[in-house]
Design an enzyme around this catalytic site. Structure first.
Site, PDB file in Angstrom:
ATOM      1  N   SER A  39       0.830  -1.195   0.000  1.00 26.54           N
ATOM      2  CA  SER A  39       0.000   0.000   0.000  1.00 26.54           C
ATOM      3  C   SER A  39       0.866   1.247   0.000  1.00 26.54           C
ATOM      4  O   SER A  39       1.932   1.293   0.616  1.00 26.54           O
ATOM      5  CB  SER A  39      -0.908   0.004   1.236  1.00 26.54           C
ATOM      6  OG  SER A  39      -1.529   1.257   1.395  1.00 26.54           O
ATOM      7  N   HIS A  40       0.382   2.278  -0.697  1.00 23.42           N
ATOM      8  CA  HIS A  40       1.087   3.565  -0.696  1.00 23.42           C
ATOM      9  C   HIS A  40       1.087   4.188   0.697  1.00 23.42           C
ATOM     10  O   HIS A  40       1.911   5.065   0.997  1.00 23.42           O
ATOM     11  CB  HIS A  40       0.423   4.515  -1.687  1.00 23.42           C
ATOM     12  CG  HIS A  40       1.393   5.382  -2.427  1.00 23.42           C
ATOM     13  ND1 HIS A  40       2.465   5.987  -1.823  1.00 23.42           N
ATOM     14  CD2 HIS A  40       1.447   5.744  -3.731  1.00 23.42           C
ATOM     15  CE1 HIS A  40       3.129   6.696  -2.721  1.00 23.42           C
ATOM     16  NE2 HIS A  40       2.537   6.553  -3.881  1.00 23.42           N
ATOM     17  N   ALA A  41       0.180   3.755   1.575  1.00 22.21           N
ATOM     18  CA  ALA A  41       0.186   4.258   2.948  1.00 22.21           C
ATOM     19  C   ALA A  41       1.436   3.811   3.695  1.00 22.21           C
ATOM     20  O   ALA A  41       1.855   4.446   4.661  1.00 22.21           O
ATOM     21  CB  ALA A  41      -1.062   3.785   3.699  1.00 22.21           C
TER      22      ALA A  41
END
Length: 497
Positions: A146-148
């Site tokens: 995830s880009h998070a």
């Protein structure tokens, strides 16, 4: 590089930043999902037990690989990164066999399914899949996160401990196991309630500070305050505002995408950039503009410019691998310019001017405000901020040859998210090669074969500036090593052993 978790004054694990919160919330919506995926081509099939051990050791060293996000039952506190007490590497590390005959296209089609699929937000936000059975004894390693968790450059640092500088290094002692946390959603909610006065005060402070930054980076001198606010507002408009009219043939959006990739020797692209007085990034963007120019012309809809967003890395040596540290700038991509030398110079002027803007960090400044919005408004706001048809990212990896569990990494391809844009393009430079992977919305790019030809021809225009270099379609067949690999600078601590 250190990735030890930071604790707040109450001794709780670190909070997600406002931008990371927004990216994490977007994971549930296919239109805002921000997964990052890489595919590494390996010259052989790595030993499974050795590969499993490498990932186990990496997850002990880089805690983000064992951390999940805990969100309070009620929004009394910010979400936290905590070491998952139920971490199970068997879930995150997988192996599959490619269908016959094991071509590059089949692997990229598997990658498309993976990058469009949601990650399990109740676990650490990544998976790695070994793809066996490719032609000529090759294999591929597909990593999805995830880009998070991090951005592209942070991801390179995060997974660096997986790799070696030789095929068969000696054994490594297992790092100590991280201490897990049993912090639950209700626990975090209660912690937030207990700290509510300070939380409210801090939230108001952060929100006001973010608003102040977004409006004008308030200065001490009252006489200059209005002028500073106006200057910052105009700068913000130049950073994220529209810079060109959208392409009439890249307007439609859907939930169906496809990826196409090409390989270029690093030295060829470097010589072309130098011949035009630009950087590798300038030459890369000029080649992409050339491909888009040829595609639009072939479709009978030539345009002079279109809006293109380019992330700018802000990560420093002191920053941990986790989290996002980038800003985006919008260019009027000069796809109407036929001369690649002039295209490179035009792009260089625009990038230099954008990097000097005061409001370069505008999106980060308004993130504390945006993170308070409901999902429906957040999606609408995100779509209005993007203001681009294309996003193009550049991720340098390792110049030297690297190995994982007995297999050599030959190429690496980056597949990014499509946050409301028609196309996401990622350049990865590794081991003497640049790979350029374009992931596009099928509703915008409707002729895949035509675009694949335009992609090659657009970059060949640029490469001709430096000599006889040519772009070639990505393939998992055997190929020659680069004839002029770049020198291999030393890597930071925490990189390949």
């Amino acid at each position: 590089m250190s990735d030890m978790p930071e604790l707040d004054a109450a001794g709780l694990p670190e909070e997600l930043s406002p931008l990371d919160q927004i990216l994490h919330r977007g994971e549930a919506n296919p239109r805002t999902r921000s997964g990052i995926l890489t595919v590494e081509l390996l010259d052989a099939t790595p030993d499974w037990d050795r590969l499993y051990t490498r990932f186990d050791h990496a997850s002990r060293k880089v805690l983000r690989l064992r951390q999940k996000v805990v969100t309070p039952t009620l929004p009394t506190a910010a979400p936290r990164w905590v070491v998952d007490p139920d971490f199970n590497l068997d879930y995150h590390l997988r192996r599959v066999r490619a269908p016959e005959p094991g071509t590059w296209r089949q692997v990229m089609d598997l990658a498309e399914v993976a990058v469009q699929s949601p990650l399990d937000i109740s676990r650490p936000l990544w998976t790695a899949t070994l793809i066996e059975g490719l032609r000529d004894g090759r294999s591929a390693l597909m990593v999805h996160l995830s880009h998070a968790v991090t951005d592209g450059v942070g991801g390179v640092e995060m997974f660096a401990t997986l790799y070696d500088f030789e095929r068969d290094p000696g054994p490594e002692r297992p790092p100590p196991l991280p201490v897990p946390s049993d912090l639950s959603q209700n626990d975090l909610m209660r912690e937030g309630l207990n700290r509510l006065p300070r939380t409210v005060a801090g939230g108001v402070r952060d929100t006001l500070f973010g608003a102040a930054r977004a409006v004008g980076h308030v200065v001490r001198d009252p006489v200059s305050r209005v002028g500073s606010a106006i200057d910052y507002a105009f700068s913000g408009a130049r950073v994220v505002g529209p810079v060109a009219d959208p392409s009439p043939i890249l307007r439609r959006r859907s939930l169906s995408s496809r990826s196409e990739a090409i390989d270029i020797e690093f030295g060829d692209l470097h010589r072309a950039a130098k011949a035009a007085g630009g950087s590798i990034n300038d030459a890369y963007l000029a080649g992409l503009c050339g491909a888009l120019r040829l595609y639009h012309r072939a479709k009978g809809v030539p345009v002079a410019t279109l809006p293109m967003a380019v992330p700018v890395n802000l990560r420093s040596e002191a920053d941990p691998a986790g989290g996002n540290r980038f800003v985006g700038v919008n260019l009027a991509a000069p796809i109407g310019i036929s001369d690649p030398d002039v295209r490179i110079k035009d792009i260089r002027v625009q990038m230099t001017r954008k990097r000097d803007e005061r409001a370069l960090d505008l999106v980060g400044a308004i993130a504390p405000l945006a993170s308070l919005l409901p999902d429906s408004l957040l999606e609408t706001m995100a779509g209005s901020i993007v203001n681009s048809d294309v996003q193009a990212s550049n991720v340098p990896v390792y110049a030297a040859d690297t190995f994982i569990a007995g297999a050599k990494v030959l190429r690496q391809y980056g597949i990014g998210p499509l946050p409301g844009v028609a196309m996401m393009v990622v350049l990865v430079s590794r081991s003497g090669y640049c790979t350029i992977t374009t992931r596009y919305d099928r509703a915008s790019i409707t002729d895949p074969e035509l675009f694949a030809r335009c992609l090659l021809d657009g970059f060949d225009e640029v490469l001709a500036l430096g000599g006889e270099g040519r772009a070639v379609p990505a393939t998992f067949a055997p190929s020659e090593e680069p004839t002029n690999p770049p020198p291999s600078p030393p890597l930071k601590d925490g990189g390949p052993r």
